[in-house]
Design an enzyme around this catalytic site. Structure first.
Site, PDB file in Angstrom:
ATOM      1  N   LYS A   1       0.940  -1.230  -0.351  1.00 29.01           N
ATOM      2  CA  LYS A   1       0.041  -0.180  -0.117  1.00 29.01           C
ATOM      3  C   LYS A   1       0.985   1.311   0.344  1.00 29.01           C
ATOM      4  CE  LYS A   1      -2.023   2.182   3.986  1.00 29.01           C
ATOM      5  NZ  LYS A   1      -1.144   2.942   4.544  1.00 29.01           N
ATOM      6  N   ASN A   2       1.974   1.288   1.189  1.00 29.68           N
ATOM      7  CA  ASN A   2       2.345   2.892   0.750  1.00 29.68           C
ATOM      8  C   ASN A   2       3.120   2.644  -0.076  1.00 29.68           C
ATOM      9  OD1 ASN A   2       0.686   3.094   3.694  1.00 29.68           O
ATOM     10  ND2 ASN A   2       2.922   2.722   4.701  1.00 29.68           N
TER      11      ASN A   2
ATOM     12  N   CYS B   1      -5.442  13.545  12.800  1.00 27.52           N
ATOM     13  CA  CYS B   1      -5.459  11.780  12.894  1.00 27.52           C
ATOM     14  C   CYS B   1      -5.613  11.457  14.039  1.00 27.52           C
ATOM     15  CB  CYS B   1      -4.297  11.552  11.057  1.00 27.52           C
ATOM     16  SG  CYS B   1      -3.858   9.670  11.917  1.00 27.52           S
TER      17      CYS B   1
ATOM     18  N   ARG C   1       0.483  14.889  13.079  1.00 27.35           N
ATOM     19  CA  ARG C   1       0.764  14.613  11.485  1.00 27.35           C
ATOM     20  C   ARG C   1       1.123  15.726  10.524  1.00 27.35           C
ATOM     21  NH1 ARG C   1      -0.919   8.726  10.076  1.00 27.35           N
ATOM     22  NH2 ARG C   1       0.523   8.335   8.949  1.00 27.35           N
TER      23      ARG C   1
ATOM     24  N   ARG D   1      -8.604  -0.755   4.940  1.00 26.34           N
ATOM     25  CA  ARG D   1      -8.216   0.494   3.962  1.00 26.34           C
ATOM     26  C   ARG D   1      -6.468  -0.334   3.820  1.00 26.34           C
ATOM     27  NH1 ARG D   1      -6.442   5.481   7.680  1.00 26.34           N
ATOM     28  NH2 ARG D   1      -5.215   5.456   5.549  1.00 26.34           N
TER      29      ARG D   1
HETATM   30  C1  UD1 Z   1       4.736   6.943   6.512  1.00 24.19           C
HETATM   31  C2  UD1 Z   1       3.901   5.459   5.965  1.00 24.19           C
HETATM   32  C3  UD1 Z   1       2.928   5.510   7.756  1.00 24.19           C
HETATM   33  C4  UD1 Z   1       4.251   4.563   8.592  1.00 24.19           C
HETATM   34  C5  UD1 Z   1       4.774   6.479   8.758  1.00 24.19           C
HETATM   35  C6  UD1 Z   1       6.353   6.243   9.240  1.00 24.19           C
HETATM   36  C7  UD1 Z   1       2.750   6.373   3.439  1.00 24.19           C
HETATM   37  C8  UD1 Z   1       1.472   6.041   2.692  1.00 24.19           C
HETATM   38  N1  UD1 Z   1       2.368   6.540   5.183  1.00 24.19           N
HETATM   39  O1  UD1 Z   1       3.769   8.001   7.081  1.00 24.19           O
HETATM   40  O2  UD1 Z   1       2.092   4.193   7.273  1.00 24.19           O
HETATM   41  O3  UD1 Z   1       3.761   5.514   9.899  1.00 24.19           O
HETATM   42  O4  UD1 Z   1       5.786   6.403   7.888  1.00 24.19           O
HETATM   43  O5  UD1 Z   1       6.645   5.107   9.056  1.00 24.19           O
HETATM   44  O6  UD1 Z   1       4.044   5.934   3.538  1.00 24.19           O
HETATM   45  N2  UD1 Z   1       6.031  14.757  10.246  1.00 24.19           N
HETATM   46  C9  UD1 Z   1       6.339  16.778  10.353  1.00 24.19           C
HETATM   47  N3  UD1 Z   1       6.085  17.043   9.601  1.00 24.19           N
HETATM   48  C10 UD1 Z   1       5.857  17.136   8.166  1.00 24.19           C
HETATM   49  C11 UD1 Z   1       6.421  15.363   8.190  1.00 24.19           C
HETATM   50  C12 UD1 Z   1       6.285  14.728   8.924  1.00 24.19           C
HETATM   51  O7  UD1 Z   1       6.105  17.162  12.080  1.00 24.19           O
HETATM   52  O8  UD1 Z   1       5.534  17.574   7.944  1.00 24.19           O
HETATM   53  C13 UD1 Z   1       6.177  14.295  11.497  1.00 24.19           C
HETATM   54  C14 UD1 Z   1       4.868  13.001  11.625  1.00 24.19           C
HETATM   55  O9  UD1 Z   1       4.161  14.163  12.801  1.00 24.19           O
HETATM   56  C15 UD1 Z   1       5.803  12.075  12.706  1.00 24.19           C
HETATM   57  C16 UD1 Z   1       6.918  11.851  12.010  1.00 24.19           C
HETATM   58  O10 UD1 Z   1       7.014  13.304  11.142  1.00 24.19           O
HETATM   59  O11 UD1 Z   1       6.130  12.173  13.913  1.00 24.19           O
HETATM   60  C17 UD1 Z   1       7.336  10.706  11.068  1.00 24.19           C
HETATM   61  O12 UD1 Z   1       5.501  10.527   9.637  1.00 24.19           O
HETATM   62  P1  UD1 Z   1       6.505  10.533   8.297  1.00 24.19           P
HETATM   63  O13 UD1 Z   1       7.400   9.850   8.017  1.00 24.19           O
HETATM   64  O14 UD1 Z   1       5.991  11.805   7.474  1.00 24.19           O
HETATM   65  O15 UD1 Z   1       4.589   9.995   8.380  1.00 24.19           O
HETATM   66  P2  UD1 Z   1       3.726   9.778   7.142  1.00 24.19           P
HETATM   67  O16 UD1 Z   1       4.773   9.494   5.827  1.00 24.19           O
HETATM   68  O17 UD1 Z   1       2.695   9.969   6.785  1.00 24.19           O
END
Ligand code: UD1
Length: 433
Positions: A22-23, A129, A134, A413
């Site tokens: 999925k990811n 969320c 996030r 999902r």
């Molecule tokens: C992706 C995965 C999710 C997984 C996560 C961590 C997908 C579609 N989803 O989510 O399944 O749990 O990686 O491995 O690939 N953050 C910020 N600012 C930003 C972006 C991130 O503060 O602009 C923080 C987030 O709140 C979190 C951390 O960084 O605490 C990591 O998040 P991130 O790696 O971005 O998660 P996703 O990419 O949303």
């Protein structure tokens, strides 16, 4: 709302095929926005998140054709291996409306490609969320550094390129934390930028590498994917290609945990152990026998698991998306495990539900202490997010008696045909409308 009824206590046994990731699929679908030529993806999992992304892309003017592979090629356990062709030559509406984005945070992955290809984008903020705040500030800062003018108004991120010709400019980007979709968004945007972009502190997740490989096949000039420094030399246009999506490492890990918790023996095909080193090591520490084949993994559980502690962190460390499942297996292991969550601030919601099944879990901030018991007892529980739901399924399979899991739309999902796959492994599960 659908519920899942599980009659626990049966060791899982047999063989199933693992679906496409999925990811990896979600960013790969968005990569189609970067080209006027058709992009075909194969091994696309049939999941609600994928349908949401396809709808989002279709309302932007992307033509989508889904082909299901003939039944003869459908793997054991009912996995349907579908191909999707996306044609974004008629892309005319670079907007991601709130109604679609609110159901799936990964919709933000359209922001980078739309800004790069159209010179503008209007994308709703994902909003709150269940597993934490996030934010998407890193995605926004990165695009600003590449010359996009960005405003946030009425819940929408409005991006516009300012350079003559409408192209983004290559830049040196450094994210404050490792972000998976942030890295993917910026890497996609940089493919069409003018000049070289360097993403430092990049996510090293295998899904980032899968995306990079597809982009390279489309003509992008990317090096370093899989390390924490990715270099992208922008090109004027990308072409179409055909790309097979990598196997889902989290689905793989989830079924391994389900077999481990029930004292079972299973073989998972169409998958790979190469992205699961730490998860497999932990299962071996718990006493499981794991045999690795080229495209399959076999696991035989011991009579009783040993407790195993885990600490989540970005790849290649232990994945946060496997934390809930490991909490579940520890509830029936011998000893006490310490589970530390370092990625998301509110990702222990499954703990209170596991406690309803009798589990002995104490939470202190981002740390959970799980004292294993001989057995859990079935109960009614509520799924709160995707991986939390998976942990409840594992606990329900291991528990004595009936467990009813409410709100299983979370499972739909991210897990393709979960009941069919579990049934193929001998589990007694039924969807209740
Ligand atoms: C992706 C995965 C999710 C997984 C996560 C961590 C997908 C579609 N989803 O989510 O399944 O749990 O990686 O491995 O690939 N953050 C910020 N600012 C930003 C972006 C991130 O503060 O602009 C923080 C987030 O709140 C979190 C951390 O960084 O605490 C990591 O998040 P991130 O790696 O971005 O998660 P996703 O990419 O949303």
């Amino acid at each position: 709302m659908d519920k899942l009824l599980i009659e626990g206590g049966t060791p899982l046994a047999g063989e199933i095929a693992i679906s496409g990731a999925k990811n990896a699929a979600l960013p790969l679908l968005c990569a189609a926005l970067l080209t006027r030529e058709p992009l075909t993806l194969t091994n696309v999992p049939a999941l609600n998140d994928i349908s949401t992304m396809l709808k989002l892309l279709a309302q932007m003017g992307v033509k989508i054709e889904c082909h299901t592979v003939p039944a003869a090629k459908v793997g054991a356990g009912g996995a349907a291996f579908a191909a999707v062709t996306l044609d974004a030559s008629g892309l005319d509406h670079p907007v991601a409306p709130y109604e679609m984005v609110k159901t799936m945070r990964a919709s933000v992955l359209v922001l980078g490609p739309l800004t790069a290809r159209c010179g503008e984008a209007r994308v709703s903020l994902p909003g709150g969320c269940a597993i934490g705040a996030r934010p998407v500030d890193q995605h926004i800062h990165g695009l600003q550094a590449m010359g996009a003018e960005i405003t946030v108004e009425q819940g929408y991120v409005q991006a516009r390129t300012t350079a003559a010709g409408g192209r983004l400019k290559g830049a040196r980007l450094f994210t404050d934390m490792v972000t998976v979709t942030g890295t993917e968004n910026l890497m996609m945007a940089a493919c069409l930028a003018d000049g070289e972009t360097v993403i430092e502190n990049a996510a090293r997740e295998p899904e980032v590498v899968d995306l990079a490989n597809c982009l390279i096949a489309m003509g992008a000039r990317i090096s370093g994917a899989g390390t924490d420094v990715i270099r992208i030399r922008g090109v004027e246009r990308l072409s179409g290609t055909t790309h097979r999506i990598m196997p889902d490492r989290i689905e793989t890990g989830t079924y391994l945990c389900a077999a481990a918790a029930t004292g079972g023996e299973i073989r998972l095909t169409q998958t790979s152990s190469s992205y699961l080193d730490i998860v497999i090591d932990k299962l071996m520490d718990a006493g499981c026998e794991v045999t690795l084949e080229r495209e399959a993994i076999r696991l035989k559980a011991p009579a009783r698991l040993h407790a195993v502690s885990v600490r989540t962190a970005p790849y290649p460390a232990f994945p946060t998306d496997m934390q809930a499942q490991f909490m579940a297996i520890n509830t029936v292991a011998e000893g006490t495990a310490v589970i530390r969550e370092t990625i998301f601030e509110n990702r222990f919601m499954h703990a209170v539900e596991l406690i309803r099944l009798g589990a002995d879990i104490k939470i202190d901030g981002n740390t959970a202490f799980v004292r294993g018991l001989q057995r859990l007892e079935g109960a009614t529980v509520m799924a709160t997010d995707l991986r939390a739901s998976a942990s409840l399924v594992i606990a329900g399979l291991a528990a004595q008696g009936e467990t009813l899991i409410e709100r299983i739309y979370h499972l739909d999902r991210g897990y393709e045909q979960m009941e069919a796959k579990l049934a193929a492994l001998g589990a007694r599960v039924r969807r209740v409308k």
